[in-house]
Design an enzyme around this catalytic site. Sequence first.
Site, PDB file in Angstrom:
ATOM      1  N   GLU A   1       0.824  -1.217   0.000  1.00 51.21           N
ATOM      2  CA  GLU A   1       0.000   0.000   0.000  1.00 51.21           C
ATOM      3  C   GLU A   1       0.862   1.273   0.000  1.00 51.21           C
ATOM      4  O   GLU A   1       0.353   2.371  -0.163  1.00 51.21           O
ATOM      5  CB  GLU A   1      -0.969  -0.004   1.192  1.00 51.21           C
ATOM      6  CG  GLU A   1      -0.337  -0.057   2.577  1.00 51.21           C
ATOM      7  CD  GLU A   1       0.004  -1.473   3.051  1.00 51.21           C
ATOM      8  OE1 GLU A   1       0.522  -2.277   2.239  1.00 51.21           O
ATOM      9  OE2 GLU A   1      -0.209  -1.757   4.241  1.00 51.21           O
TER      10      GLU A   1
ATOM     11  N   SER B   1       8.472  -8.900   4.939  1.00 54.38           N
ATOM     12  CA  SER B   1       9.255  -9.108   6.165  1.00 54.38           C
ATOM     13  C   SER B   1       8.983 -10.504   6.743  1.00 54.38           C
ATOM     14  O   SER B   1       7.937 -11.106   6.479  1.00 54.38           O
ATOM     15  CB  SER B   1       8.899  -8.036   7.185  1.00 54.38           C
ATOM     16  OG  SER B   1       7.522  -8.120   7.488  1.00 54.38           O
TER      17      SER B   1
ATOM     18  N   CYS C   1      16.492  -6.456  -0.249  1.00 57.12           N
ATOM     19  CA  CYS C   1      16.641  -7.704   0.516  1.00 57.12           C
ATOM     20  C   CYS C   1      17.983  -8.358   0.218  1.00 57.12           C
ATOM     21  O   CYS C   1      18.396  -9.268   0.921  1.00 57.12           O
ATOM     22  CB  CYS C   1      15.512  -8.665   0.186  1.00 57.12           C
ATOM     23  SG  CYS C   1      15.551  -9.161  -1.524  1.00 57.12           S
TER      24      CYS C   1
HETATM   25  P1  NAD Z   1       5.936  -6.060   4.907  1.00 57.13           P
HETATM   26  O1  NAD Z   1       6.057  -7.424   5.460  1.00 57.13           O
HETATM   27  O2  NAD Z   1       5.618  -4.946   5.855  1.00 57.13           O
HETATM   28  O3  NAD Z   1       4.792  -6.011   3.783  1.00 57.13           O
HETATM   29  C1  NAD Z   1       4.732  -6.966   2.751  1.00 57.13           C
HETATM   30  C2  NAD Z   1       3.277  -7.177   2.359  1.00 57.13           C
HETATM   31  O4  NAD Z   1       2.559  -7.684   3.497  1.00 57.13           O
HETATM   32  C3  NAD Z   1       2.578  -5.899   1.933  1.00 57.13           C
HETATM   33  O5  NAD Z   1       1.757  -6.171   0.820  1.00 57.13           O
HETATM   34  C4  NAD Z   1       1.750  -5.516   3.148  1.00 57.13           C
HETATM   35  O6  NAD Z   1       0.553  -4.839   2.832  1.00 57.13           O
HETATM   36  C5  NAD Z   1       1.444  -6.854   3.793  1.00 57.13           C
HETATM   37  N1  NAD Z   1       1.300  -6.760   5.257  1.00 57.13           N
HETATM   38  C6  NAD Z   1       1.953  -5.896   6.088  1.00 57.13           C
HETATM   39  N2  NAD Z   1       1.567  -6.106   7.362  1.00 57.13           N
HETATM   40  C7  NAD Z   1       0.664  -7.107   7.338  1.00 57.13           C
HETATM   41  C8  NAD Z   1      -0.091  -7.779   8.354  1.00 57.13           C
HETATM   42  N3  NAD Z   1       0.016  -7.452   9.646  1.00 57.13           N
HETATM   43  N4  NAD Z   1      -0.907  -8.774   7.975  1.00 57.13           N
HETATM   44  C9  NAD Z   1      -1.027  -9.129   6.681  1.00 57.13           C
HETATM   45  N5  NAD Z   1      -0.338  -8.516   5.673  1.00 57.13           N
HETATM   46  C10 NAD Z   1       0.494  -7.530   6.000  1.00 57.13           C
HETATM   47  O7  NAD Z   1       7.290  -5.758   4.107  1.00 57.13           O
HETATM   48  P2  NAD Z   1       7.753  -4.391   3.452  1.00 57.13           P
HETATM   49  O8  NAD Z   1       8.146  -3.447   4.533  1.00 57.13           O
HETATM   50  O9  NAD Z   1       6.782  -3.943   2.436  1.00 57.13           O
HETATM   51  O10 NAD Z   1       9.065  -4.889   2.658  1.00 57.13           O
HETATM   52  C11 NAD Z   1      10.335  -4.949   3.235  1.00 57.13           C
HETATM   53  C12 NAD Z   1      10.657  -6.347   3.714  1.00 57.13           C
HETATM   54  O11 NAD Z   1      10.580  -7.263   2.632  1.00 57.13           O
HETATM   55  C13 NAD Z   1      12.080  -6.492   4.251  1.00 57.13           C
HETATM   56  O12 NAD Z   1      12.050  -7.313   5.385  1.00 57.13           O
HETATM   57  C14 NAD Z   1      12.829  -7.175   3.112  1.00 57.13           C
HETATM   58  O13 NAD Z   1      13.963  -7.915   3.503  1.00 57.13           O
HETATM   59  C15 NAD Z   1      11.764  -8.065   2.586  1.00 57.13           C
HETATM   60  N6  NAD Z   1      12.030  -8.482   1.234  1.00 57.13           N
HETATM   61  C16 NAD Z   1      12.430  -9.770   1.042  1.00 57.13           C
HETATM   62  C17 NAD Z   1      12.729 -10.223  -0.229  1.00 57.13           C
HETATM   63  C18 NAD Z   1      13.156 -11.646  -0.449  1.00 57.13           C
HETATM   64  O14 NAD Z   1      13.117 -12.088  -1.577  1.00 57.13           O
HETATM   65  N7  NAD Z   1      13.554 -12.389   0.561  1.00 57.13           N
HETATM   66  C19 NAD Z   1      12.617  -9.353  -1.323  1.00 57.13           C
HETATM   67  C20 NAD Z   1      12.203  -8.041  -1.092  1.00 57.13           C
HETATM   68  C21 NAD Z   1      11.907  -7.626   0.199  1.00 57.13           C
END
Ligand code: NAD
Length: 501
Positions: free
Chosen positions: A176, A226, A281
């Site tokens: 979002e 995450s 990441c």
């Molecule tokens: P995030 O986990 O906050 O959000 C990811 C998705 O989950 C979003 O679409 C969000 O709307 C949803 N989300 C958030 N909170 C939620 C909840 N409580 N319940 C259900 N859905 C929820 O991650 P972010 O901050 O957008 O991205 C950064 C993170 O992603 C970092 O930890 C990074 O390391 C990781 N990442 C990992 C990779 C990989 O391939 N391992 C690649 C890119 C990013």
Amino acid sequence: MYERQHFINGKVTDGTSGRFGPIFNPSTGKQQGRVALATKGEVETAIAAAADAFPAWSATSVVKRARIVQNLVHVLYARKDELAEALAREHGKVFSDAQGDVQRGLEVAEFAQGIPHLIKGEFSDNVSTGIDMYSMRKPLGVVAGITPFNFPAMIPLWMSCMAIACGNSYVLKPSEKDPSVPMLIADCWREAGLPDGVFNVVNGDKEAVDTVCTDPRVKAVSFVGSTPIAQYVYATATANGKRCQAMGGAKNHMVIMPDADLDQVADALIGAAYGSAGERCMAISVAVCVGDDVADRLVAMLKPRVEGLKIGHCMDPEAELGPLVTADHMAKVSGYLDLAEQEGATIVVDGRGFKNTQEGFEDGYYLGGSLYDNVTADMRSYREEIFGPTLQVMRVKNFDEAVELPSIHEFGNGTSIYTRDGDAARAYVNRVEVGMVGVNVPIPVPLAFHTFGGWKSSAFGDINQHGMEGVRFYTKTKTVTSRWPTGIRAGAEFVIPTLNS
Ligand code: NAD
């Protein structure tokens, strides 16, 4: 102020929830729009559109599906800068880096054009007299993607190109924080000739995620974000009978051996630790120096370069990195820098006081580059992911200690080793408990025709993103045993068939 809605059944569809999330411009620190947050019912509408589109799309010839993906490749090349600018203005990464974000997703589309070859099954002729056996790869049905803020073009394209080429219909729930690019990707799919309903976007938060993970019509969920949310999505989706891959957070170590070319190492670290303000990441966040001499020399080389990083707004062509994505995330990263100081790490460069003086950009979410030395494995600021423009230097005595650090760390996404010694490099590649490894390469992100995925708490589920693993994730096999001609009479057989005839 603009609004981002949903894309359902080939059309931009206004949200009805009355709930919105703010869209900020991280470069200015000002809100520039708002995004509709979907209700359960709206997500169900998108899933229904995808379910309705599935029979015709899955029955579309594989060559025609490939041609639509090929069209998408052309559309993405033509609209790359448009996507990159929208991306930079919501994410904050600099324009050239945003172009790379689009390009890495586009490369998966280029790979997926080869779907007629990739999805080919297996055939065994005459496994028994008059009997042939073959396996086919069939699409799953409606599949869904839930994506993070940090690669709003690459990751939705990783997922949707493979899924759709394999014959599935798709529902994307993007971050979002930067919803414009996923909506533009929907428009690119439309322009490429994809039938309505095959690719849908629902913007939203936990309510949308929970609906996607529990609705019985969704057969597979791919998540990137995450670690706590990855675990939650994996547990919820699999408990509801879905195939799931859930990629999580990271802490990526670079090991620097005493024989490494330190000029090359310093160049590599400056890009890999501070590029995209560390919000990758696969960013290198820890430099593990083998021996104090290596550490002393490297820190001395890095210090002026970190102090001299060019930080500016996302469309500044001189800027090497831009702001962080939100004020909250900037505060979180600053908090980790405070913690590292309290835990006794040596501050070599402190990025916390950085102010951008560019006119109109003074209130953006900027941090300067930070460099910490003498970081130890017991520090919480080392154990946890920071996701900001900071590098932690650790000192170890020998190669074995260097292999152990990333191997016992909770995360296992990426790592690299810098050395001129082939034995050391080979031993590192084989021993380190991490999913993606670079040898004299700082960010070893596999290309589209290989597969992307970490180990340990960096990924849950058995199947990785793209490459042949992508085809496996988005298909299920059907194996057929067939006897022709029908005239052969084997008689009634009461024992399990074996290979005797
Ligand atoms: P995030 O986990 O906050 O959000 C990811 C998705 O989950 C979003 O679409 C969000 O709307 C949803 N989300 C958030 N909170 C939620 C909840 N409580 N319940 C259900 N859905 C929820 O991650 P972010 O901050 O957008 O991205 C950064 C993170 O992603 C970092 O930890 C990074 O390391 C990781 N990442 C990992 C990779 C990989 O391939 N391992 C690649 C890119 C990013």
